[in-house]
Design a protein around this motif. Structure first.
Motif, PDB file in Angstrom:
ATOM      1  N   LEU A 219       4.506  43.123   0.421  1.00  0.00           N
ATOM      2  CA  LEU A 219       5.705  43.568   1.143  1.00  0.00           C
ATOM      3  C   LEU A 219       5.245  44.032   2.510  1.00  0.00           C
ATOM      4  N   PHE A 220       6.035  43.722   3.539  1.00  0.00           N
ATOM      5  CA  PHE A 220       5.681  44.125   4.899  1.00  0.00           C
ATOM      6  C   PHE A 220       6.803  45.045   5.373  1.00  0.00           C
ATOM      7  N   VAL A 221       6.488  46.318   5.441  1.00  0.00           N
ATOM      8  CA  VAL A 221       7.502  47.351   5.609  1.00  0.00           C
ATOM      9  C   VAL A 221       7.386  47.963   7.000  1.00  0.00           C
ATOM     10  N   LYS A 222       8.510  48.229   7.606  1.00  0.00           N
ATOM     11  CA  LYS A 222       8.516  48.858   8.926  1.00  0.00           C
ATOM     12  C   LYS A 222       7.975  50.272   8.783  1.00  0.00           C
ATOM     13  N   ALA A 223       7.026  50.613   9.618  1.00  0.00           N
ATOM     14  CA  ALA A 223       6.419  51.947   9.555  1.00  0.00           C
ATOM     15  C   ALA A 223       7.443  52.981  10.017  1.00  0.00           C
ATOM     16  N   LEU A 224       7.714  53.945   9.163  1.00  0.00           N
ATOM     17  CA  LEU A 224       8.615  55.023   9.581  1.00  0.00           C
ATOM     18  C   LEU A 224       7.949  55.767  10.732  1.00  0.00           C
ATOM     19  N   GLY A 225       8.744  56.119  11.716  1.00  0.00           N
ATOM     20  CA  GLY A 225       8.181  56.782  12.882  1.00  0.00           C
ATOM     21  C   GLY A 225       7.635  55.802  13.912  1.00  0.00           C
ATOM     22  N   GLY A 226       7.483  54.520  13.506  1.00  0.00           N
ATOM     23  CA  GLY A 226       7.122  53.487  14.474  1.00  0.00           C
ATOM     24  C   GLY A 226       5.645  53.212  14.651  1.00  0.00           C
ATOM     25  N   ASP A 227       4.809  54.215  14.374  1.00  0.00           N
ATOM     26  CA  ASP A 227       3.363  54.047  14.606  1.00  0.00           C
ATOM     27  C   ASP A 227       2.692  53.756  13.272  1.00  0.00           C
ATOM     28  N   ASP A 228       2.186  52.520  13.108  1.00  0.00           N
ATOM     29  CA  ASP A 228       1.671  52.131  11.784  1.00  0.00           C
ATOM     30  C   ASP A 228       0.447  52.944  11.374  1.00  0.00           C
ATOM     31  N   ALA A 229      -0.419  53.260  12.335  1.00  0.00           N
ATOM     32  CA  ALA A 229      -1.626  54.022  11.992  1.00  0.00           C
ATOM     33  C   ALA A 229      -1.247  55.426  11.514  1.00  0.00           C
ATOM     34  N   ALA A 230      -0.302  56.043  12.221  1.00  0.00           N
ATOM     35  CA  ALA A 230       0.137  57.382  11.834  1.00  0.00           C
ATOM     36  C   ALA A 230       0.825  57.355  10.476  1.00  0.00           C
ATOM     37  N   PHE A 231       1.607  56.304  10.258  1.00  0.00           N
ATOM     38  CA  PHE A 231       2.325  56.186   8.983  1.00  0.00           C
ATOM     39  C   PHE A 231       1.344  55.975   7.828  1.00  0.00           C
ATOM     40  N   VAL A 232       0.333  55.146   8.052  1.00  0.00           N
ATOM     41  CA  VAL A 232      -0.692  54.910   7.023  1.00  0.00           C
ATOM     42  C   VAL A 232      -1.399  56.229   6.694  1.00  0.00           C
ATOM     43  N   ALA A 233      -1.683  57.006   7.731  1.00  0.00           N
ATOM     44  CA  ALA A 233      -2.369  58.296   7.530  1.00  0.00           C
ATOM     45  C   ALA A 233      -1.485  59.244   6.713  1.00  0.00           C
ATOM     46  N   LYS A 234      -0.216  59.256   7.046  1.00  0.00           N
ATOM     47  CA  LYS A 234       0.707  60.136   6.331  1.00  0.00           C
ATOM     48  C   LYS A 234       0.879  59.671   4.876  1.00  0.00           C
ATOM     49  N   ALA A 235       0.975  58.354   4.687  1.00  0.00           N
ATOM     50  CA  ALA A 235       1.119  57.812   3.324  1.00  0.00           C
ATOM     51  C   ALA A 235      -0.068  58.221   2.463  1.00  0.00           C
ATOM     52  N   LYS A 236      -1.236  58.299   3.092  1.00  0.00           N
ATOM     53  CA  LYS A 236      -2.448  58.652   2.348  1.00  0.00           C
ATOM     54  C   LYS A 236      -2.337  60.064   1.771  1.00  0.00           C
ATOM     55  N   GLN A 237      -1.599  60.910   2.465  1.00  0.00           N
ATOM     56  CA  GLN A 237      -1.418  62.266   1.934  1.00  0.00           C
ATOM     57  C   GLN A 237      -0.654  62.243   0.613  1.00  0.00           C
ATOM     58  N   TYR A 238       0.093  61.183   0.413  1.00  0.00           N
ATOM     59  CA  TYR A 238       0.789  60.985  -0.863  1.00  0.00           C
ATOM     60  C   TYR A 238      -0.013  60.069  -1.787  1.00  0.00           C
ATOM     61  N   HIS A 239      -1.282  59.841  -1.410  1.00  0.00           N
ATOM     62  CA  HIS A 239      -2.199  58.997  -2.201  1.00  0.00           C
ATOM     63  C   HIS A 239      -1.726  57.549  -2.241  1.00  0.00           C
ATOM     64  N   LEU A 240      -0.974  57.167  -1.210  1.00  0.00           N
ATOM     65  CA  LEU A 240      -0.532  55.773  -1.081  1.00  0.00           C
ATOM     66  C   LEU A 240      -1.425  55.103  -0.040  1.00  0.00           C
ATOM     67  N   LEU A 241      -2.236  54.129  -0.480  1.00  0.00           N
ATOM     68  CA  LEU A 241      -3.150  53.457   0.453  1.00  0.00           C
ATOM     69  C   LEU A 241      -2.549  52.125   0.899  1.00  0.00           C
ATOM     70  N   LEU A 242      -2.232  52.044   2.189  1.00  0.00           N
ATOM     71  CA  LEU A 242      -1.564  50.868   2.764  1.00  0.00           C
ATOM     72  C   LEU A 242      -2.426  50.317   3.894  1.00  0.00           C
ATOM     73  N   VAL A 243      -2.082  49.132   4.381  1.00  0.00           N
ATOM     74  CA  VAL A 243      -2.834  48.547   5.498  1.00  0.00           C
ATOM     75  C   VAL A 243      -1.916  48.474   6.719  1.00  0.00           C
ATOM     76  N   PRO A 244      -2.382  48.961   7.865  1.00  0.00           N
ATOM     77  CA  PRO A 244      -1.540  48.906   9.063  1.00  0.00           C
ATOM     78  C   PRO A 244      -1.283  47.469   9.525  1.00  0.00           C
ATOM     79  N   GLY A 245      -0.080  47.231  10.016  1.00  0.00           N
ATOM     80  CA  GLY A 245       0.283  45.916  10.520  1.00  0.00           C
ATOM     81  C   GLY A 245      -0.563  45.459  11.700  1.00  0.00           C
ATOM     82  N   SER A 246      -1.150  46.395  12.418  1.00  0.00           N
ATOM     83  CA  SER A 246      -2.028  46.042  13.537  1.00  0.00           C
ATOM     84  C   SER A 246      -3.142  45.106  13.087  1.00  0.00           C
ATOM     85  N   SER A 247      -3.579  45.239  11.838  1.00  0.00           N
ATOM     86  CA  SER A 247      -4.620  44.347  11.303  1.00  0.00           C
ATOM     87  C   SER A 247      -4.144  42.912  11.211  1.00  0.00           C
ATOM     88  N   PHE A 248      -2.825  42.714  11.292  1.00  0.00           N
ATOM     89  CA  PHE A 248      -2.253  41.370  11.182  1.00  0.00           C
ATOM     90  C   PHE A 248      -1.567  40.954  12.478  1.00  0.00           C
TER      91      PHE A 248
END
Lengths: 405, 405
Positions: A333-362
Motif C-alpha cells: 500500500l502506498f499511503v500519503k504521509a500525514l503531515g506531508g513529510d514522509d521522513a517525519a511521518f516514518v519517524a513518528k510511525a516508529k514511535q507506534y512500532h510501525l516500521l514503514l519505508v519513506p516514499g523518497s526511496s521510490f
C-alpha cells in the motif's frame, strides 16, 4: 581504499542499517509481536508444496552431474522451452525457447539487459514511484537515470511527462506493473498510450527505445484485474520475470528475460544478453532451481492471504482518514504521509512500532510504503496503532506520544 | 542497437559458437564417442552423495519460507559461521562469520570484490597465463587490465615482471592457484616473494594493493602438494572460493568471499561488498545451496579419478614428445603447441577430433589447454590421436591427414 563509486552507497547504507538495527532492538525490548515491521517485501505465503515435490523428484531421479552441472549460459533448453510454452498458453504470444534467458532472479535479469543495451551516457527512463534499485542498476552501466514524475491521482504513469522526458539518447524505459511501491496495475489504456508515445518517438528520432517490463508481481493481482502482457502492445518490449513472489522463492534467485524476435536487432540483443549473463558473473541461473520451475511451470502461490491483508488494511486505513490509492496487485500500500513529510511521518510511525519505508526511496516523497506480506494477525494487531497515529495528526499535535510500552 | 561495449563480445563469441557448433556437428557425423572434447572445465566426478542427502534433509525438515526466503545480502549467518569455522580448522586462521560473504559462485564473488575496490582507470594485475574471464570482469568496472607475462619454464608467476607492472594505480592483483590453465600450484616460496613485493610497493606508494586469491581448484591438488592459504602470507588478501569443483556443483552458482579483518579499511570493504552483492543483481547466493554447503562443509569430491586421468595423459603426452609442465592441481594440462602457433595447432588437432583451447585465450600464446575432467576411457581412447598428431609434426609434414572417419 574502496572504490569512490561505492563510498556513497556505504554511507547511505549505514542509515538503513541503523534503522534495521533499531527495529531489531525494539523487538528485543517490546517483544517481536509488538513491533510491526512493514518495511520488507519478503513473501509470507509459503512456496506451493509442488516446489518441494519437484525438487525431491529431480534429486532422486536426475543424473547428479546433469542436475548440478554447467549448461549454456542462457539456461537449460528444456526449461526455456517450458517458459515460452507457458507464456504462449497464457498470453497468446508465440515465443520460442530461444527467446528466453534464465536469470539469477529479476535483479540479475535487469542487470543483464541493461549491460546488453546501455552505454555510458545513455538515458534510461523510470516512472516514479519506482523500485529504488533501478537507479543502482542503471548506474552499474553508467547510464543516466531520467525520472518521470508521478501522477499522484491514480499512480498510473504520468504519460505527458514521459513524452517530455524521452530524448534521442533514451535507450530504455523501465516499467513495473503490478507496481512496487503502489500496488497499482497499469491499465490497458495506459499501456496503449505509452506504446504510442514510444513508437512515435522512435520514429521521430530514428532510434530504438526498449521497454523493459519488470514483472515480479505479475501473478499477484486481485479482484480479477487483468495485467496486460506488454509484448503484445509494443514491439521493442523485453520482459523481466522472477519466481520470487509467484513461487515464494526470493532467496533462490531464479527468473528469466524474454526477448521477443520482433525487437530491433534481435540477434545481437539475445547474443549480448547471453554474454552479459556470463561476464557479469552470474554465468547461469541456478540449475536445480531452473529444473524446479520447469516442473512447476503453471503453479503459483495462493494469493488469497495477501488479498485478505490488502482488504483489511486498506479499509481500515481509509476509515482512519489515510489517503491511499486502492492497490490491485503486489503486496504494498502506498499511503500519503500525514503531515506531508514522509521522513517525519516514518519517524513518528516508529514511535507506534510501525516500521514503514519513506516514499523518497521510490522517487516519490510525501508517501510511505507499507508491505502487507505478513500474517493477517499482525495486520489486525497493528490497526489500533495506525488509528492512534492518524489521531495524532488529526489533533494537530506534534508532540511525540509514545503509546506502546 | 546493443551497447557499443558489448559489440566486441558478440563478434568474438560467434567464433567460439562456430567452434562449439562444429564440435556438435562432428559428434553427429562421427559419433559422440569419436570426438574428444577437452575444451570445457565441466567437472566429470559426480557430487558427493552427501549433497543430495543434505538437500533432501533441508527440504523435508526446514521451514519452507526460511529455506527459500530472503536473508541478509551476505548470506545466512549460520552458513557464514560454518565457512569461517571450517577454514579456521583447516588453515589455522581466525575468521569470523562476519568476514564471509556468500556469493553466486566465484565469478559472482570476483565481480563483487572488483566492484567494491575498483574505480574506472584503476589497474588490476593478472598473472599470465590467466583465466580469460578476469579481463571481462575487470572491464565491467572499467578497470585497466595489467598483464604480467608468463614464466614458461615453471609457470610459477613471473615475479620480476610483477614488480615492474605494479604502479601507484594498482588496486588489486588476481592470483589463481591451483592454476587454470596450467594446473600449477604456486609454491610457498612464490607466495612469500609475491607478498614481499606487494608489501614493498604498498609502502613505497602509500597505497593498498589487495591480493584477490581466486581458489575454485583449492581442493583439487595431487601428490600431497600443499596449497598455501594466502591470507597467512599477505595482510591485504581477499579469498574468492567456489563449490563448483570441490562439490561438483558448477551449475548451482555457490561460493564465497573471505575478507579478513586485517585488510585495510576492513569495515568499508565488507560493507561495500554486501552492497555490491545486492546492486549487481545477485542479491544473495542461492539460499538452498547455502544451507547445503553448510551441511557438507568438510565434504569434497573424490579427486582420484582426476588424478588418474592426469597421470595417464601427462605420461603419454610426454612420451609422444609433447612439452608440458607437470600439473599438481586443477584438471588441466597446458601443453606447448607443436609448430609454435596455438591457433594452427588447435585447428590441426581438430582434424584428429581433439578439441583443445588455444593459450591465447589465457594470455599465453604458443600453448594449448587440455581439460581432463572426463571419463578415463575417453582419455585412453584419445591417446592414439595425440600420438598421430605429434607424429605429423615430427615428420615435419604440414599436409592435413584426416585419420579419423
Amino acid at each position: 581504499m574502496i572504490a569512490k563509486k561505492m563510498k556513497k552507497y556505504v554511507e547511505g547504507s549505514s542509515v538503513i542499517r541503523a534503522m534495521f538495527e533499531e527495529g531489531a532492538k525494539m523487538a528485543k525490548v517490546y517483544g517481536k509481536e509488538n513491533v510491526f515491521d512493514f518495511s520488507l517485501g519478503n513473501p509470507s505465503v509459503a512456496p506451493p508444496s509442488a516446489v518441494k515435490d519437484a525438487m525431491i523428484d529431480i534429486l532422486n531421479e536426475g543424473e547428479p552431474s546433469a542436475v548440478h552441472g554447467y549448461m549454456a549460459n542462457a539456461g537449460h533448453a528444456s526449461v526455456r522451452e517450458a517458459v515460452a510454452g507457458s507464456l504462449n498458453g497464457r498470453h497468446g504470444t508465440a515465443f520460442g525457447g530461444e527467446d528466453v534467458v534464465m536469470t539469477v532472479g529479476a535483479a540479475g535479469g535487469l542487470n543483464v539487459i541493461l549491460k546488453t543495451l546501455v552505454d555510458p551516457g545513455d538515458e534510461v527512463v523510470v516512472l516514479a514511484p519506482f523500485f529504488g534499485e533501478y537507479a543502482n542498476y542503471i548506474a552499474n552501466v553508467d547510464g543516466v537515470v531520467m525520472v518521470v514524475p508521478p501522477n499522484t491521482e491514480t499512480f498510473q504513469p504520468n504519460l505527458a511527462e514521459l513524452e517530455r522526458v524521452v530524448t534521442p539518447r533514451t535507450k530504455a524505459v523501465i516499467t513495473n506493473s503490478p507496481n512496487n511501491p503502489t500496488g497499482v496495475v497499469y491499465s490497458e489504456a495506459t499501456i496503449r498510450e505509452m506504446a504510442a508515445i514510444l513508437s512515435k518517438r522512435q520514429e521521430e528520432y530514428g532510434t530504438s527505445i526498449y521497454l523493459i517490463s519488470d514483472e515480479p508481481y505479475r501473478e499477484l493481482a486481485y479482484d480479477g484485474v487483468e495485467v496486460p502482457y506488454l509484448t503484445k502492445y509494443y514491439r521493442n518490449t523485453i520482459v523481466g520475470y522472477s519466481y520470487s513472489k509467484s513461487l515464494s522463492l526470493p532467496g533462490e534467485r531464479i527468473g528469466y528475460l524474454v526477448i521477443p524476435k520482433e525487437v530491433d536487432d534481435y540477434g545481437d540483443v539475445v547474443g549480448a544478453a547471453h554474454i552479459a549473463n556470463r561476464i557479469l558473473g552470474f554465468v547461469n541461473a541456478p540449475s536445480l532451481l531452473q529444473l524446479t520451475v520447469e516442473k512447476c511451470i503453471d503453479t503459483a502461490v495462493d494469493v488469497s492471504p495477501y488479498d485478505k491483508n490488502r482488504k483489511a488494511l486498506y479499509e481500515a486505513l481509509v476509515e482512519y482518514g489515510y489517503e491511499c490509492v486502492k492497490p490491485q496487485g503486489a503486496f504494498y500500500l502506498f499511503v500519503k504521509a500525514l503531515g506531508g513529510d514522509d521522513a517525519a511521518f516514518v519517524a513518528k510511525a516508529k514511535q507506534y512500532h510501525l516500521l514503514l519505508v519513506p516514499g523518497s526511496s521510490f522517487g516519490c516523497p510525501g508517501y510511505v510504503r507499507i508491505a502487507y506480506c505478513c500474517d493477517y494477525d499482525k495486520i489486525i494487531r497493528s490497526l489500533p496503532y495506525f488509528k492512534q497515529l492518524a489521531g495524532d495528526y488529526a489533533s494537530d499535535s506534534d508532540v511525540c506520544q509514545v503509546v506502546v510500552e
